[in-house]
Design a protein around this motif. Structure first.
Motif, PDB file in Angstrom:
ATOM      1  N   ASN A 161      29.826  39.327  18.216  1.00 45.01           N
ATOM      2  CA  ASN A 161      30.422  39.107  16.955  1.00 45.01           C
ATOM      3  C   ASN A 161      31.106  37.658  16.829  1.00 45.01           C
ATOM      4  N   GLY A 162      30.341  36.692  17.484  1.00 50.57           N
ATOM      5  CA  GLY A 162      30.949  35.443  17.362  1.00 50.57           C
ATOM      6  C   GLY A 162      32.172  35.219  18.080  1.00 50.57           C
ATOM      7  N   ASN A 163      32.592  35.848  19.049  1.00 45.69           N
ATOM      8  CA  ASN A 163      33.525  35.794  19.935  1.00 45.69           C
ATOM      9  C   ASN A 163      33.230  35.771  21.546  1.00 45.69           C
ATOM     10  N   ALA A 164      33.982  35.274  22.324  1.00 49.65           N
ATOM     11  CA  ALA A 164      33.826  35.320  23.820  1.00 49.65           C
ATOM     12  C   ALA A 164      34.944  36.184  24.226  1.00 49.65           C
ATOM     13  N   TYR A 165      34.762  37.065  25.205  1.00 46.62           N
ATOM     14  CA  TYR A 165      35.709  37.724  25.750  1.00 46.62           C
ATOM     15  C   TYR A 165      35.544  37.713  27.418  1.00 46.62           C
ATOM     16  N   LEU A 166      36.671  37.164  28.115  1.00 46.47           N
ATOM     17  CA  LEU A 166      36.787  36.904  29.198  1.00 46.47           C
ATOM     18  C   LEU A 166      37.465  37.803  30.186  1.00 46.47           C
ATOM     19  N   LEU A 167      37.087  38.676  30.858  1.00 43.70           N
ATOM     20  CA  LEU A 167      37.673  39.919  31.606  1.00 43.70           C
ATOM     21  C   LEU A 167      37.689  39.273  32.891  1.00 43.70           C
ATOM     22  N   THR A 168      39.179  39.305  33.395  1.00 45.94           N
ATOM     23  CA  THR A 168      39.344  38.733  34.744  1.00 45.94           C
ATOM     24  C   THR A 168      40.336  39.665  35.542  1.00 45.94           C
ATOM     25  N   PHE A 169      39.741  39.970  36.760  1.00 48.13           N
ATOM     26  CA  PHE A 169      40.347  40.866  37.686  1.00 48.13           C
ATOM     27  C   PHE A 169      40.612  40.287  39.118  1.00 48.13           C
ATOM     28  N   GLU A 170      41.791  40.411  39.393  1.00 43.08           N
ATOM     29  CA  GLU A 170      42.191  39.711  40.602  1.00 43.08           C
ATOM     30  C   GLU A 170      42.955  40.491  41.371  1.00 43.08           C
ATOM     31  N   ALA A 171      43.063  40.433  42.672  1.00 44.74           N
ATOM     32  CA  ALA A 171      43.874  41.054  43.785  1.00 44.74           C
ATOM     33  C   ALA A 171      43.975  40.088  44.876  1.00 44.74           C
ATOM     34  N   ALA A 172      45.163  40.577  45.718  1.00 51.32           N
ATOM     35  CA  ALA A 172      45.121  39.733  46.997  1.00 51.32           C
ATOM     36  C   ALA A 172      44.124  39.894  47.910  1.00 51.32           C
ATOM     37  N   GLU A 173      43.750  39.044  48.681  1.00 48.64           N
ATOM     38  CA  GLU A 173      42.434  39.181  49.191  1.00 48.64           C
ATOM     39  C   GLU A 173      42.465  40.392  50.127  1.00 48.64           C
ATOM     40  N   ARG A 174      43.818  40.800  50.808  1.00 47.52           N
ATOM     41  CA  ARG A 174      43.553  41.830  51.654  1.00 47.52           C
ATOM     42  C   ARG A 174      43.306  43.359  50.904  1.00 47.52           C
ATOM     43  N   GLU A 175      43.511  43.199  49.659  1.00 47.11           N
ATOM     44  CA  GLU A 175      43.461  44.279  48.622  1.00 47.11           C
ATOM     45  C   GLU A 175      42.437  44.316  47.935  1.00 47.11           C
ATOM     46  N   PHE A 176      41.428  43.410  47.809  1.00 47.09           N
ATOM     47  CA  PHE A 176      40.374  43.232  47.129  1.00 47.09           C
ATOM     48  C   PHE A 176      39.292  44.174  46.914  1.00 47.09           C
TER      49      PHE A 176
END
Length: 194
Positions: A161-176
Motif C-alpha cells: 500500500n505504498g508503505n515499507a514495514y521494517l520488523l526488527t527482532f533482536e536478542a542477546a546472542e546467548r538467547e537468540f
C-alpha cells in the motif's frame, strides 16, 4: 462496621495483598492505550493488535508486552519479552509514501547498504521468505558493542500500500536461538491492512 466485620475486612484485605495476581494483563492494557491507537486483545494465548491508522495487524505471546522505554518518535510499535528482555525485543518502523515500483528487495538492498557502515555490524544472510500472502526478505545479522556484548537479529522487509514495514527482532546472542521460535511466531501473524 462492627468488630467482626472489621476483622473480616482486614483479613480479606490481607489475603488480597498476599495473593499473586496476573497484573501483567492489566499493565498490558494500560501501556497499549498509551502506545497505540489500538488495544491489544487477548485471543487464546496471544495478544492481537489491529492498528487501522498504521495499516497492520500483529499478534504476540502473553509473555511479551509493549516496551515502556521506547521512543515512539523513532519506531511505530515496540514490544519485548516481559519475563526476560534480553530474550527478545521487536519493533516496527513504517516508511510511508514510497515511490511507485518500490518492493521488498529494493528496500532490503537499500537498508543493507547503510548497515555495512554501522559500527559492529556483521551481516549473516539475506533470504526471500513468504509470510502469508506477502513477499518479504529477512536479514540475519549480529551487532557487537565496544563495551562487550553481542546482539543477534532478524529484520524483515515488507512493502504494501505504498508503505515499507521494517520488523526488527533482536536478542542477546546467548538467547537468540531460543528466541527465534517466538520471533517466527510473531512475524507469521503480521499482516498489512488494505
Amino acid at each position: 462496621l462492627d468488630l467482626g466485620e472489621q476483622e473480616q475486612g482486614k483479613a480479606d484485605l490481607e489475603t488480597a495483598l498476599e495473593t499473586v495476581t496476573d497484573i501483567d494483563f492489566i499493565a498490558q492494557i494500560e501501556v497499549d492505550l498509551v502506545n497505540s491507537d489500538s488495544l491489544a486483545v487477548l485471543e487464546g494465548d496471544l495478544f492481537v493488535v489491529r492498528d487501522e491508522a498504521l495499516g497492520f495487524t500483529i499478534a504476540y505471546p502473553t509473555n511479551w508486552a509493549p516496551d515502556p522505554l521506547v521512543n515512539l518518535d523513532d519506531v511505530d510499535f515496540a514490544i519485548q519479552n516481559s519475563v526476560n528482555p534480553e530474550a527478545g525485543y521487536m519493533n516496527i518502523v513504517i516508511i510511508p509514501d514510497l515511490p511507485s515500483g518500490f518492493n521488498a528487495r529494493i528496500l532490503a538492498d537499500a537498508i543493507g547498504e547503510n548497515l555495512v557502515d554501522f559500527p559492529g555490524y556483521r551481516g549473516i544472510s539475506l533470504t526471500f521468505v513468504q509470510i502469508g500472502d506477502q513477499a518479504s526478505y529477512v536479514r540475519e545479522y549480529e551487532l557487537e558493542f565496544d563495551g562487550g556484548g553481542t546482539l543477534r537479529g532478524l529484520q524483515y522487509y515488507f512493502v504494501a500500500n505504498g508503505n515499507a514495514y521494517l520488523l526488527t527482532f533482536e536478542a542477546a546472542e546467548r538467547e537468540f536461538e531460543a528466541a527465534r521460535e517466538e520471533f517466527e511466531l510473531i512475524v507469521n501473524t503480521f499482516e498489512t491492512l488494505p
